[in-house]
Design a protein around this motif. Structure first.
Motif: not given
Length: 347
Positions: A212-233
């Motif tokens: 999960e932690l590895e996935g979190y880091n990949i997510f932040k790098d590749k998806c986090g610009t549009c799906h921003t935390e903590p609302l994930f949008t």
């Protein structure tokens, strides 16, 4: 003590314990704390000064949310297309099914964390939660009713006139108070108790697995610009490179008539994906793997495709390993407390 007396006392003890448990559940349901901002969430967008949430207002909104008289033939409620066990979506349907089983053109979006929303609907057009219910109530494919008919039906029911009186100080059922009551219920649909939230709040015993932690880091790098935390949008409208649908839904352009808004749709939250399939504005993907593969290899250079998806290559390069680990992280965003919250259920 003989065996008969022992059995009687045992049954009595179990009965008393059950009564205490039920009383505790009832007390929990009846304890109304109002709107509580999660500590790991940002400041809200909704103007609570114009519509402070009260117990009576919330309860009235809940009654209205599950009231079939909001529809023309008294068969469809808000909860028909926004089902709590599906994180307030219409799980399993690619597009919404409304009155007389009429089909809409878009997937039912979840009702959650609306106090942080600046705009509503997949294609925008509504920028105030207090006016949003007008659309489903009056839309031909959804409830196919008009507001005055709804009010007349409610005025004939003493339970509503008395509840409006308790909530707003008057028995009058008008648009302002009707909409405010629905908003009070929807604003209380807060999803903030997933594993991710517990980790972010550093609650005892909460931690990500290595995957999960590895996935979190990949997510932040590749998806986090549009799906921003903590609302994930990020609450924006973007063209994510989907092929144009058979109905040629032009998204935000329908509301703005601005050429650069064509095929832009609201960026959805990624919370509770376990309960909300199928995905995208038209429900075209049945699985998360289908969504991730779209970004990896299926993004199209349609008009106004987002620059983030056209930076040297179309889409986002995702290996099989990336997709597996991102999925593991996304599963930490599922909030079972939210979908089982009795306060939000039909009473």
């Amino acid at each position: 003590m003989n065996r008969k007396h022992f059995i009687v006392l045992l049954i009595l003890g179990l009965f008393i314990a059950a009564c205490k448990k039920n009383s505790a559940v009832i007390e929990q349901i009846e304890t109304f704390l109002g709107f509580q901002k999660p500590t790991n969430f940002p400041a809200t967008v909704y103007n609570f000064d114009n519509n402070p949430i009260t117990k009576d207002g919330f309860e009235l909104g809940r009654m209205l949310f599950y009231e079939p008289r909001l529809s023309r033939n008294n068969t469809i409620t808000c909860g028909s297309c926004h089902i709590q066990s599906s994180a307030f979506t219409q799980h399993g349907h690619d597009v919404s099914h409304g009155i007389d089983d009429r089909l809409g053109t878009r997937n039912s979006p979840p009702i959650m964390n609306l106090a942080w929303n600046k705009a509503f609907n997949w294609g925008g057009g509504v920028y105030d939660l207090d006016t949003q219910p007008i659309i489903p109530i009056t839309t031909h494919e959804e409830m196919d009713e008009n507001l005055e008919n709804v009010y007349n039906k409610l005025r004939a029911m003493p339970k509503y006139t008395s509840k409006f009186k308790a909530a707003f100080g008057t028995e009058e059922i008008n648009t302002a108070n009707f909409m405010k009551a629905l908003s009070q219920f929807m604003l209380m649909c807060i999803s903030s108790n997933s594993k991710y939230d517990k980790v972010m709040r550093k609650e005892a015993g909460a931690s990500f697995t290595a995957e999960e932690l590895e996935g979190y880091n990949i997510f932040k790098d590749k998806c986090g610009t549009c799906h921003t935390e903590p609302l994930f949008t990020d609450a924006s409208f973007r063209n994510n490179g989907l092929g144009i649908s058979p109905v040629n839904d032009k998204g935000l352009y329908t509301a703005t008539l601005i050429e650069t808004d064509k095929y832009k749709f609201k960026v959805p939250s990624l919370r509770n994906l376990k309960y909300t399939s199928p995905y995208m504005h038209d429900g075209r993907f049945l699985t998360l793997n289908g969504v991730l593969e779209h970004y990896n290899s299926e993004v199209r250079a349609t008009q106004n495709v987002d620059p983030l998806l056209n930076n040297g290559r179309l889409g986002i390069a995702l290996s099989v390993n990336d997709k597996t680990k991102i999925t593991a992280f996304l599963n930490t965003l599922n909030d079972e407390d939210f979908i089982n919250d009795k306060l939000l259920a039909e009473q």
